[in-house]
Design a protein around this motif. Structure first.
Motif: not given
Ligand SMILES: C[S@@+](CC[C@H](N)C(=O)[O-])C[C@H]1O[C@@H](n2cnc3c(N)ncnc32)[C@H](O)[C@@H]1O
Length: 286
Positions: A200-205, A232-234, A262-269, A271-276
């Motif tokens: 299952v892919i849940m690709g929404y932050l 998106a954390k935090p 895992l870290r997908v990308k830097h999202y905003a100041p 804030i990191e985009h992560l995936v578990l």
């Protein structure tokens, strides 16, 4: 053009832009089909058209016909980008090719994040032939269509935004995946099938707890499977994601056999985009 963009721009724009502002010129860009998207800081606002016209000339050889800037944060549940065309063709609907997959979309109206490129590739690599995959936030097929192009899988692709869904249908056709990708229009809370998926892919932050439950219930209830849970954390209001996934899995009588963030990308100041990546097995009671 990539990493050498800024020095090239400085060379072209010396004399047009005051010397102290040259250091603020963009370093990188995103290319989606024929559309180039750049970040132009506010301090360069009076020169943005000149910058875009130079970028258009520089990009002409690689098929760039439109140069646009990011004009604000991506908005709402549909994740609508804010983009302003500065030079070239006004038409932003385009055909983008990536990982042997064709995506028709309008990057001025639909999110297709260049920063998720590695994640789209990773999904192709980790999915196995003969899996059934449920994509809870399919958009135009961003994360799931490339898997179906490369692997012999069945995909349920769920999307709520009518505009993104229209492109999803077109992209299924363009990539000749009608026999293996089943599009489902609507809110994933209402239309997600139960007990079908290996993955299952849940690709929404900004997923909610009820959506995580829906994702887990989509897994085959005898065998279990994998969930790829993005956040998106935090920024995200959910608690520590690992703790939350364990808690919800436990409630639904699944054991967490593997969990890795895992870290997908830097999202905003800040804030990191992560995936578990989470592997779940139904609890056996003897
Ligand atoms: C940011 S896009 C992400 C697309 C893709 N999964 C990716 O990671 O690149 C999220 C998509 O989820 C859709 N969406 C949001 N809430 C939804 C819901 N409750 N049911 C179905 N789709 C939803 C939005 O319309 C949007 O197209």
């Amino acid at each position: 053009m990539g990493s050498k963009l800024k020095p090239k721009l400085i060379r072209y724009l010396k004399g047009t832009i005051p010397e102290p502002l040259l250091g603020f010129l963009p370093r990188g860009y995103a290319k989606i089909g024929h559309v180039m998207i750049v970040n132009i800081p506010e301090i360069l606002k009076n020169y943005e058209v000149e910058i875009a016209e130079i970028l258009l000339k520089m990009g002409a050889f690689s098929g760039i016909k439109t140069v646009a800037k990011k004009a604000g944060r991506t908005k709402g549940i549909y994740r609508m980008p804010q983009i302003k065309v500065l030079a070239g063709e006004k038409q932003t609907e385009t055909l983008h090719r990536e990982n042997d997959t064709m995506f028709k979309l309008d990057p001025a109206r639909i999110t297709f994040s260049p920063g998720n490129h590695n994640e789209r590739k990773r999904m192709i690599d980790i999915a196995n032939n003969y899996e059934t995959i449920v994509d809870l936030f399919a958009c135009v097929g961003n994360l799931s269509l490339p898997i179906a192009v490369h692997k012999n899988v069945i995909i349920y692709a769920i999307e709520k935004n009518p505009e993104a869904y229209k492109y999803l249908l077109e992209n299924i056709k363009i990539n000749k995946l009608e026999n293996r990708v089943i599009p489902l229009f609507g809110d994933n809370r209402d239309v997600t099938p139960k007990n079908v998926a290996d993955r299952v892919i849940m690709g929404y932050l900004y997923p909610t707890i009820d959506q995580l439950e829906i994702g887990i219930k989509a897994l085959k209830n005898i065998k279990g499977g994998w969930i790829h849970f993005h956040i998106a954390k935090p920024l995200n209001k959910l608690k520590e994601p690992e703790t939350l996934v364990k808690k919800v899995s436990n409630k639904l009588e699944y054991d967490v056999c593997y969990i890795k963030k895992l870290r997908v990308k830097h999202y905003a100041p800040s804030i990191e985009h992560l995936v578990l990546d989470v592997n779940l097995k139904p609890r056996t009671t003897i």
